[in-house]
Design an enzyme around this catalytic site. Structure first.
Site, PDB file in Angstrom:
ATOM      1  N   LYS A   1       0.836  -1.210   0.000  1.00 38.61           N
ATOM      2  CA  LYS A   1       0.000   0.000   0.000  1.00 38.61           C
ATOM      3  C   LYS A   1       0.866   1.252   0.000  1.00 38.61           C
ATOM      4  O   LYS A   1       0.444   2.289  -0.500  1.00 38.61           O
ATOM      5  CB  LYS A   1      -0.970  -0.032   1.176  1.00 38.61           C
ATOM      6  CG  LYS A   1      -1.998  -1.144   0.986  1.00 38.61           C
ATOM      7  CD  LYS A   1      -3.304  -0.925   1.676  1.00 38.61           C
ATOM      8  CE  LYS A   1      -4.262  -2.052   1.300  1.00 38.61           C
ATOM      9  NZ  LYS A   1      -5.480  -2.071   2.075  1.00 38.61           N
TER      10      LYS A   1
ATOM     11  N   LYS B   1      -5.026  -8.804  -4.725  1.00 41.27           N
ATOM     12  CA  LYS B   1      -6.165  -9.137  -3.867  1.00 41.27           C
ATOM     13  C   LYS B   1      -7.334  -8.188  -4.137  1.00 41.27           C
ATOM     14  O   LYS B   1      -7.123  -7.002  -4.387  1.00 41.27           O
ATOM     15  CB  LYS B   1      -5.691  -8.966  -2.413  1.00 41.27           C
ATOM     16  CG  LYS B   1      -6.692  -9.322  -1.352  1.00 41.27           C
ATOM     17  CD  LYS B   1      -6.125  -9.007   0.032  1.00 41.27           C
ATOM     18  CE  LYS B   1      -6.311  -7.559   0.414  1.00 41.27           C
ATOM     19  NZ  LYS B   1      -7.224  -7.306   1.525  1.00 41.27           N
TER      20      LYS B   1
ATOM     21  N   LYS C   1     -11.599  -3.487  -0.859  1.00 38.77           N
ATOM     22  CA  LYS C   1     -12.722  -2.553  -0.909  1.00 38.77           C
ATOM     23  C   LYS C   1     -12.287  -1.146  -1.297  1.00 38.77           C
ATOM     24  O   LYS C   1     -13.063  -0.365  -1.815  1.00 38.77           O
ATOM     25  CB  LYS C   1     -13.501  -2.558   0.414  1.00 38.77           C
ATOM     26  CG  LYS C   1     -12.708  -2.133   1.625  1.00 38.77           C
ATOM     27  CD  LYS C   1     -13.603  -2.103   2.859  1.00 38.77           C
ATOM     28  CE  LYS C   1     -13.347  -3.229   3.813  1.00 38.77           C
ATOM     29  NZ  LYS C   1     -12.070  -3.223   4.494  1.00 38.77           N
TER      30      LYS C   1
HETATM   31  N1  AQP Z   1      -9.762 -10.383  -1.131  1.00 42.10           N
HETATM   32  C1  AQP Z   1      -9.957 -10.983   0.025  1.00 42.10           C
HETATM   33  N2  AQP Z   1     -10.127 -12.317   0.081  1.00 42.10           N
HETATM   34  C2  AQP Z   1     -10.337 -12.962   1.246  1.00 42.10           C
HETATM   35  N3  AQP Z   1     -10.399 -12.315   2.439  1.00 42.10           N
HETATM   36  C3  AQP Z   1     -10.245 -10.973   2.432  1.00 42.10           C
HETATM   37  N4  AQP Z   1     -10.257 -10.060   3.418  1.00 42.10           N
HETATM   38  C4  AQP Z   1     -10.046  -8.831   2.882  1.00 42.10           C
HETATM   39  N5  AQP Z   1      -9.911  -8.928   1.556  1.00 42.10           N
HETATM   40  C5  AQP Z   1     -10.019 -10.249   1.238  1.00 42.10           C
HETATM   41  C6  AQP Z   1     -10.474 -10.365   4.806  1.00 42.10           C
HETATM   42  O1  AQP Z   1     -11.573  -9.587   5.271  1.00 42.10           O
HETATM   43  C7  AQP Z   1     -11.387  -9.302   6.659  1.00 42.10           C
HETATM   44  C8  AQP Z   1     -11.641  -7.864   6.924  1.00 42.10           C
HETATM   45  O2  AQP Z   1     -10.617  -7.134   6.294  1.00 42.10           O
HETATM   46  P1  AQP Z   1     -10.464  -5.618   6.632  1.00 42.10           P
HETATM   47  O3  AQP Z   1     -11.597  -4.884   6.074  1.00 42.10           O
HETATM   48  O4  AQP Z   1     -10.270  -5.421   8.076  1.00 42.10           O
HETATM   49  O5  AQP Z   1      -9.091  -5.197   5.967  1.00 42.10           O
HETATM   50  P2  AQP Z   1      -8.354  -5.606   4.690  1.00 42.10           P
HETATM   51  O6  AQP Z   1      -7.806  -6.982   4.791  1.00 42.10           O
HETATM   52  O7  AQP Z   1      -7.343  -4.520   4.437  1.00 42.10           O
HETATM   53  O8  AQP Z   1      -9.486  -5.591   3.591  1.00 42.10           O
HETATM   54  P3  AQP Z   1      -9.558  -4.754   2.270  1.00 42.10           P
HETATM   55  O9  AQP Z   1     -10.850  -5.069   1.595  1.00 42.10           O
HETATM   56  O10 AQP Z   1      -8.305  -4.949   1.453  1.00 42.10           O
HETATM   57  O11 AQP Z   1      -9.641  -3.269   2.817  1.00 42.10           O
HETATM   58  P4  AQP Z   1      -8.832  -1.985   2.398  1.00 42.10           P
HETATM   59  O12 AQP Z   1      -8.921  -1.880   0.907  1.00 42.10           O
HETATM   60  O13 AQP Z   1      -9.511  -0.856   3.091  1.00 42.10           O
HETATM   61  O14 AQP Z   1      -7.436  -2.176   2.905  1.00 42.10           O
HETATM   62  C9  AQP Z   1      -9.969  -9.759   7.027  1.00 42.10           C
HETATM   63  O15 AQP Z   1     -10.034 -10.996   7.679  1.00 42.10           O
HETATM   64  C10 AQP Z   1      -9.302  -9.923   5.685  1.00 42.10           C
HETATM   65  O16 AQP Z   1      -8.274 -10.891   5.706  1.00 42.10           O
END
Ligand code: AQP
Length: 327
Positions: free
Chosen positions: A111, A194, A197
């Site tokens: 990131k 990956k 969101k």
């Molecule tokens: N692509 C993914 N596949 C499987 N699991 C995923 N998780 C996130 N993306 C995937 C899992 O969702 C949970 C919550 O994640 P989070 O929202 O706390 O943070 P993150 O992992 O940083 O998710 P994002 O969607 O990538 O958010 P942003 O873009 O804001 O950084 C966790 O258990 C994560 O593993």
């Protein structure tokens, strides 16, 4: 009784990656273990958030937890910023982790490249210390997460062991648990990264997406060179990702899916998966809309959860302060 702890960051609209990798699995542990689910809004502000959206998404997430089956009578649901022990323990744990360890975190490195120097905040670099505090406050044994979070949990384990070695047993050393399928759902337009969101909308499906848009996005999703529905992550990452999504939404095994589509082409498969995901999400969206419309109930669930969490967290923090000589 084991404690299972996990959370969802309100940094954007939840994607099917968040659903398949994390939230879908959480209700299964209820009743068997002490289950604690939290909304890490302090993690969300490590990238700039619109205040109105952040507040709205925090409540959305509480509603999503209830929608997927988290039961406030069986689980504790808390909002991180309302339980100040999280931030307090994070500050203490900052002093039991090195700059080198933090710099090696893949999520930070990935990131950081995207954010550029202006967007790279100290809080974002320090995110794993806060995550360690979240987990360690509650003597969590298991942390069900997607694969992307495993490295942070390894770091939490190292911090806990280090602290325990210096001061004697204080923290339970937690274990990260990833699901068999759906642990790493990839972007629809680039199967090498990956699904996130906070990435651009064409790369992901949000849980609130309309049927029309879901069908279009699956139709446009990238595929691999041949036209065979076969799971091979190394050589066919795009179709393998779609097979994982299909499996996560139907509970069919990869072998069953391959057999069903043995003589079908990508177009048919992509149309079917679009229908399946759209149907499931429309059911979830109905439930979500009902639950989300009663904000007073959401606030009262948060109040109860926060106060239960505060009680556990303050006991742990008291022990930590005593051991470290903090008045
Ligand atoms: N692509 C993914 N596949 C499987 N699991 C995923 N998780 C996130 N993306 C995937 C899992 O969702 C949970 C919550 O994640 P989070 O929202 O706390 O943070 P993150 O992992 O940083 O998710 P994002 O969607 O990538 O958010 P942003 O873009 O804001 O950084 C966790 O258990 C994560 O593993």
């Amino acid at each position: 009784m084991k404690t299972v702890f996990s959370g969802l960051k309100p940094s954007g609209d939840m994607t099917i990656g968040n659903y398949l990798g994390a939230m879908k699995h959480w209700p299964k542990d209820q009743g068997k273990h002490r289950t604690i689910f939290f909304i890490p809004n302090l993690h969300a502000i490590t990238t700039r958030q619109d205040p109105i959206q952040l507040k709205k998404r925090t409540l959305d997430l509480v509603a999503w937890l209830l929608t997927v089956g988290v039961d406030p009578d069986q689980s504790i649901i808390l909002v991180q910023s309302m339980v100040p022990q999280h931030a307090e323990l994070a500050w203490i744990l900052n002093n039991y982790v090195t700059m080198g360890e933090m710099s090696r975190m893949t999520q930070y490195k990935d990131k950081a490249k995207k954010a550029g120097p202006e967007g790279l905040l100290v809080g974002f670099f320090d995110y794993p210390a806060l995550m360690a505090a979240d987990i360690l406050l509650y003597d969590s044994n298991e942390v069900p997460v997607g694969e992307d979070q495993i490295q942070h949990i390894e770091l939490t384990r190292d911090i806990a062991k280090r602290f325990n070695t210096i001061y004697g047993d204080t923290f339970v050393v937690p274990k990260g648990v990833i699901p068999d399928t759906g642990a790493r759902i990839m972007s629809l337009d680039n199967p090498k990264i990956k699904m996130s969101k906070s990435d651009h909308p064409d790369s992901s499906i949000s849980l609130t997406e309309s049927t029309d848009s879901i069908l279009k996005k699956f139709k446009r999703a990238v595929t691999d060179s041949d036209n065979k529905i076969a799971y091979d992550k190394a050589n066919k990452p795009a179709i393998s990702n779609l097979i994982e999504i299909y499996s996560g939404f139907t509970d069919a095994s990869v072998a069953e899916i391959e057999k069903k589509y043995a003589d079908k082409n990508y177009a048919i498969f992509k149309s079917d998966i679009g229908e399946i995901v759209a149907h499931k999400l429309s059911l979830l969206q109905n439930d979500f809309n009902n639950i989300r419309s009663d904000e007073a109930s959401l606030y009262s669930i948060i109040d109860v959860g926060n106060s239960k969490a505060s009680q556990i967290a303050s006991e742990k923090l008291k022990i930590v302060k005593e051991k470290t000589g903090l008045l």
